[in-house]
Scaffold this active site. Structure first.
Site, mmCIF file in Angstrom:
data_model
loop_
_atom_site.group_PDB
_atom_site.id
_atom_site.type_symbol
_atom_site.label_atom_id
_atom_site.label_comp_id
_atom_site.label_asym_id
_atom_site.label_seq_id
_atom_site.Cartn_x
_atom_site.Cartn_y
_atom_site.Cartn_z
ATOM 1 N N GLU A 209 0.854 -1.184 0.000
ATOM 2 C CA GLU A 209 0.000 0.000 0.000
ATOM 3 C C GLU A 209 0.890 1.234 0.000
ATOM 4 O O GLU A 209 2.111 1.124 0.076
ATOM 5 C CB GLU A 209 -0.941 -0.017 1.212
ATOM 6 C CG GLU A 209 -0.231 -0.008 2.551
ATOM 7 C CD GLU A 209 -1.177 -0.265 3.727
ATOM 8 O OE1 GLU A 209 -2.222 -0.914 3.528
ATOM 9 O OE2 GLU A 209 -0.862 0.173 4.840
ATOM 10 N N HIS A 247 -4.161 2.928 8.343
ATOM 11 C CA HIS A 247 -2.914 2.415 8.897
ATOM 12 C C HIS A 247 -1.955 3.561 9.198
ATOM 13 O O HIS A 247 -1.826 4.484 8.397
ATOM 14 C CB HIS A 247 -2.228 1.460 7.919
ATOM 15 C CG HIS A 247 -2.974 0.168 7.718
ATOM 16 N ND1 HIS A 247 -2.904 -0.542 6.553
ATOM 17 C CD2 HIS A 247 -3.804 -0.513 8.526
ATOM 18 C CE1 HIS A 247 -3.660 -1.627 6.651
ATOM 19 N NE2 HIS A 247 -4.219 -1.623 7.845
#
Lengths: 294, 400
Positions: A209, A247
Site C-alpha cells: 500500500e 494504517h
C-alpha cells in the site's frame, strides 16, 4: 513445507485472559494450532479453554516449551510484552496490537536486532500455514493448503486475496500479515527469501500500500534474487498525499510512497502487478499456468 | 496530530531551542497591545494554519513600524489563505503569531524524523535553508545531509559534529558550532520525550549577531502516543480539521474526505483503499475513505451512514465488507436498520463476502429496501458506478 510456522509450532498467547486474547486463543486452538500456554500477570493458575495461564513468559517457556508468542496486550504495554518474550527465548513473536507508540517500536526494533528472534507485526492479522497452524485473527476457513505464499501489509484485503486463491483452487502455503505500522519487525525481503526456498510455494502474492519504501526495497531484491513468479498489488492509487489512510504507515509524504510509483518499480523488477483487486487470484492462476494453456 | 507554529515554538523554548520572542494573537486589540509591548526593530505577523507555503501565499507580513502591526493583523485575520498544501478551498486564518524579526546572515534547513526502514531517527540538514527540502533533494542531492541516531544510546556529540562539519559551519560562523551541537541534542530529546513523528525547522538561521534561531517550526505528534501526553489535547485545533472527520473520530471511525461522488464504507484500512481504487477503475471517483474497523457493529455502520450522507457530493453508497470475525449477517442487519432510520434516497450497493455472507445477502434482498446485494467485488463496483453515473467529480462545492 511452509515457512516459519507449522503443526509442530508451540504457541503462547500473551494477554490471554483479555476479551480479544481469550477469543482468539480459542479460535486458534480450534483451527488445530498447538496453543500450549497463556500469560497474564497475576492470573497464573487459571485456564482459558484448557490452556494454562502463567504470570510470566519465562515461566510459560520453562513449563511448556512454547517457542512462538501471539500478543494481544494493549498498546501502552505491548513493547514490554514483546521484549519480555524475546528475553525469555521465544523465537517468533507475532504482535497483533494496533496503536503502539512509534517510539516504543524504535526501542523494541533496536533491542531485537542482535537477538535470535523474529517479530511479525505489530498491527497485523498474524500468520497462518493453511490447514496446520493459525497464529492470528484471520478467519481460518477461507484458507486451504495449496501453492501460493502471501505477504501483506493489510488485514481484510489479505482475506480478500486469500479467498480468491482458495476459490480458484490454488490454495496457499503460508500467509503473513506484516503489519500496517511505520516500524515493523519483518519486511517483505526476508519472507520473499523464505518463500523462494520453500519447495511447496510456487508463487508469491505480495500486497502493499502507499507509504514508506518497503515495496521499492522488495522490488530491488526480487530483481536480484527471486525466480518464482511474484504477483503484486498496491492499494491506494486514489489516496491523496499527506493523509493517513487508516494504517499509521499508509501516508504519502514529501511526494514519496505513492502507489503508481511503487507499481512501476515492481513491474520493472518483473513482478506481475494487478490493478484490479478482484483479479488478484486470477492473475496468480495465469502466472502458474503452463505457457500457452491459459 | 499537527500543531501550529506558535505551539511548536513553545515546545522549542521549553527544550532550550532558541526562538524569536513572540505570542499567539487572536484579536486586533491584542495585536496592538502586543506590538507596543514587544517594541522590536522589525515585527513579523504570521498566519497560523496547519499548512506550509504560507509565505508565498501572502500569509507572512513584515514591518519596521509597530503602529502598522494592527493593520497587518487585520489584513490576515479572517482571511482565507490558499497555499499549495491547503487545496483550492484554502484555510481561514483565525490566529496569528506576532514576533520579533531577526537579522538573517544565513539560512539552514534542519529536520528530525523517523527512517522507517532502519527504525532509527534521522537528522536531515542542508545549507539550502528556506527552500523545500524535496526540491533540494531533487536538484542537488549532495546538499542534503543525513545523520541517523542509534536509539540504543541516543544522540551523541559526534552526531552533531558530523552535521556541523558537513554543513561547513566553521567557515560560516565558528562560534556557532557549540550552540548548534547542543541544539541538536535538545531537538532529539524533544523528539523522543514528546513522541514527535516529525520536527522541521526551515529556516534555522544564523543571525547577524551570530546566534542560532528557529524562525519557523513544524512539529507532528504520533497519534498513537497521545495517551502519554494529555497536555497535547489542548493544542488540538478543531478548525483545522474537516467537520465530518471530527464526527467520525468521535464515533471511532477512520474517515478521510475526498472529492468524488461515491461514498464508501469498508471494514479494514487496506480493503478500504482497494475499494476506493476499484471505484476509480470502474469509471467513477470515491467520495471518501471510511474504515469501520475489525469490530464493525450495527452502531458503527449507522454512524458511517450518517457521515456519508452528510457529504453533499455523495450520490451513491458502496459498502464492502469481508466478514472474518465480523459476521456478514450482523452487518446486513445494521445496514437495514440504519437505511430505514435515515430514509436513504440514493443507490446503495452492498457487497458481502466471508463469514455468513449468504445469510447477509438474503436479509438485504428480503428487506424490501432498494439495496443491491452483491458477492463479486468487480461486479458490485460496476453496479454502483452505473447506478450513480460516471465521472461527476467535484460536481458541487462541499458544504462546510
Amino acid at each position: 513445507m511452509s515457512i516459519l510456522v507449522n503443526k509442530f509450532t508451540r504457541v503462547l498467547v500473551q494477554g490471554i485472559t483479555g476479551k480479544e486474547g481469550s477469543f482468539h486463543a480459542t479460535q486458534c486452538k480450534a483451527y488445530g494450532t498447538q496453543v500450549v500456554a497463556g500469560v497474564t500477570p497475576g492470573k497464573a493458575g487459571q485456564e482459558v479453554e484448557g490452556i494454562p495461564v502463567f504470570n510470566t513468559v519465562r515461566d510459560a517457556v520453562q513449563k511448556t516449551q512454547c517457542d512462538t508468542s501471539l500478543i494481544f496486550v494493549p498498546p501502552a504495554f505491548a513493547a514490554d510484552a514483546i521484549l519480555e518474550a524475546a528475553d525469555a527465548g521465544i523465537r517468533l513473536i507475532v504482535c497483533i496490537t494496533e496503536g503502539i507508540p512509534v517510539n516504543d517500536m524504535v526501542r523494541v526494533k533496536r533491542a531485537l536486532r542482535d537477538r535470535d528472534v523474529r517479530l511479525i507485526g505489530p498491527n497485523c492479522p498474524g500468520i497462518i500455514t493453511a490447514d496446520e497452524c493459525k497464529i492470528g485473527i484471520m478467519p481460518g476457513f477461507i484458507h486451504k493448503k495449496g501453492r501460493v505464499g502471501v505477504i501483506s501489509r493489510s488485514g481484510t484485503l489479505t482475506y480478500e486475496a486469500v479467498n480468491q486463491l482458495t476459490t480458484l483452487g490454488l490454495g496457499e502455503t503460508t500467509c503473513i500479515g506484516i503489519g500496517g505500522d511505520p516500524i515493523i519487525g519483518t519486511g517483505y525481503v526476508d519472507l520473499l527469501a523464505m518463500f523462494e526456498k520453500d519447495p511447496e510455494t510456487e508463487a508469491v502474492v505480495m500486497i502493499g500500500e502507499i507509504g514508506g519504501d518497503a515495496e521499492e526495497k522488495a522490488a530491488a531484491f526480487i530483481k536480484q534474487d527471486i525466480r518464482k513468479p511474484v504477483i503484486g498489488f498496491i492499494a491506494g492509487i486514489t489516496a491523496p498525499p499527506g493523509r493517513r489512510m487508516g494504517h499509521a504507515g499508509a501516508i504519502i509524504t514529501g511526494g514519496k510512497g505513492m502507489a503508481a510509483e511503487k507499481m512501476a518499480v515492481l513491474e520493472d523488477a518483473g513482478v506481475i502487478v494487478v490493478r484490479n483487486t478482484a483479479e488478484i487470484g486470477k492473475t496468480a492462476q495465469d502466472a502458474l499456468s503452463p505457457r500457452g494453456s491459459v | 496530530m499537527n500543531i501550529h507554529e506558535f505551539q511548536a515554538k513553545q515546545l522549542f523554548a521549553q527544550f532550550g531551542i532558541p526562538v524569536p520572542i513572540g505570542r499567539e494573537i487572536k484579536t486586533l486589540l491584542a495585536a496592538e497591545k502586543w506590538a507596543a509591548k514587544l517594541n522590536a526593530p522589525v515585527y513579523v505577523v504570521k498566519a497560523q494554519i496547519h499548512a506550509g507555503g504560507r509565505g508565498k501565499a501572502g500569509g507572512v507580513k513584515l514591518t519596521k513600524n509597530g503602529a502598522e502591526v494592527p493593520a497587518l493583523a487585520k489584513e490576515l485575520l479572517g482571511r482565507t489563505l490558499v497555499t499549495h498544501q491547503t487545496g483550492p478551498k484554502g484555510r481561514k486564518v483565525r490566529r496569528l503569531l506576532i514576533e520579533e524579526g531577526a537579522g538573517i546572515a544565513k539560512e539552514l534547513y534542519l529536520s528530525l524524523l523517523l527512517d522507517r526502514d532502519s527504525g532509527w531517527p534521522v537528522f536531515i540538514a542542508s545549507t539550502e535553508g528556506g527552500m523545500e527540502i524535496e526540491e533540494v533533494a531533487a536538484k542537488s542531492p549532495e546538499k542534503v545531509l543525513k545523520e541517523p541516531i542509534d536509539p540504543a544510546v541516543g544522540y551523541q556529540g559526534y552526531n552533531g559534529r558530523n552535521l556541523a562539519y558537513g554543513l561547513g559551519l566553521p567557515a560560516l560562523e565558528p562560534t556557532i558550532m557549540g550552540p548548534f551541537i547542543t541544539m541538536l541534542g535538545n531537538l532529539y530529546r524533544l523528539f523522543m520525550e514528546k513522541n514527535a513523528s516529525l520536527i522541521e525547522i526551515n529556516p534555522l538561521v544564523i543571525t547577524q549577531d551570530k546566534k542560532l534561531m528557529a524562525l519557523d517550526g513544524k512539529v507532528s505528534i504520533d497519534d498513537n502516543a497521545l495517551f502519554k501526553h494529555p497536555d497535547f489535547q489542548a493544542m488540538r485545533d478543531l478548525h483545522e480539521e474537516e467537520p465530518l472527520e471530527i464526527e467520525a473520530t468521535n464515533n471511532n471511525l477512520n474517515y478521510v474526505k475526498l472529492d468524488g461522488n461515491i461514498g464508501c464504507m469498508v471494514n479494514g484500512a487496506g480493503l478500504a483503499m482497494a475499494t476506493m481504487d476499484v471505484i476509480k477503475l470502474a469509471g467513477s471517483e470515491p467520495a471518501n475513505f471510511l474504515d469501520v474497523g475489525g469490530g464493525a457493529t450495527k452502531e458503527t455502520v449507522a454512524a458511517g451512514f450518517r457521515i456519508l450522507l452528510k457529504d453533499r457530493n455523495v450520490k451513491g453508497i458502496f459498502i464492502n465488507i469481508f466478514g472474518g470475525i465480523v459476521r456478514c449477517e450482523r452487518i446486513a442487519h445494521g445496514v437495514i436498520e440504519s437505511a430505514k432510520e435515515v430514509a436513504i434516497k440514493i443507490p446503495v450497493v452492498v457487497r458481502l463476502q466471508g463469514t455468513n455472507a449468504e445469510e447477509g445477502r438474503k436479509l438485504l434482498q428480503e428487506s424490501g429496501l432498494k439495496i443491491e446485494a452483491a458477492t463479486d467485488l468487480w461486479e458490485a463496483a460496476q453496479k454502483i458506478v452505473a447506478l450513480t453515473g460516471k465521472k461527476r467529480k467535484k460536481v458541487e462545492a462541499t458544504a462546510s
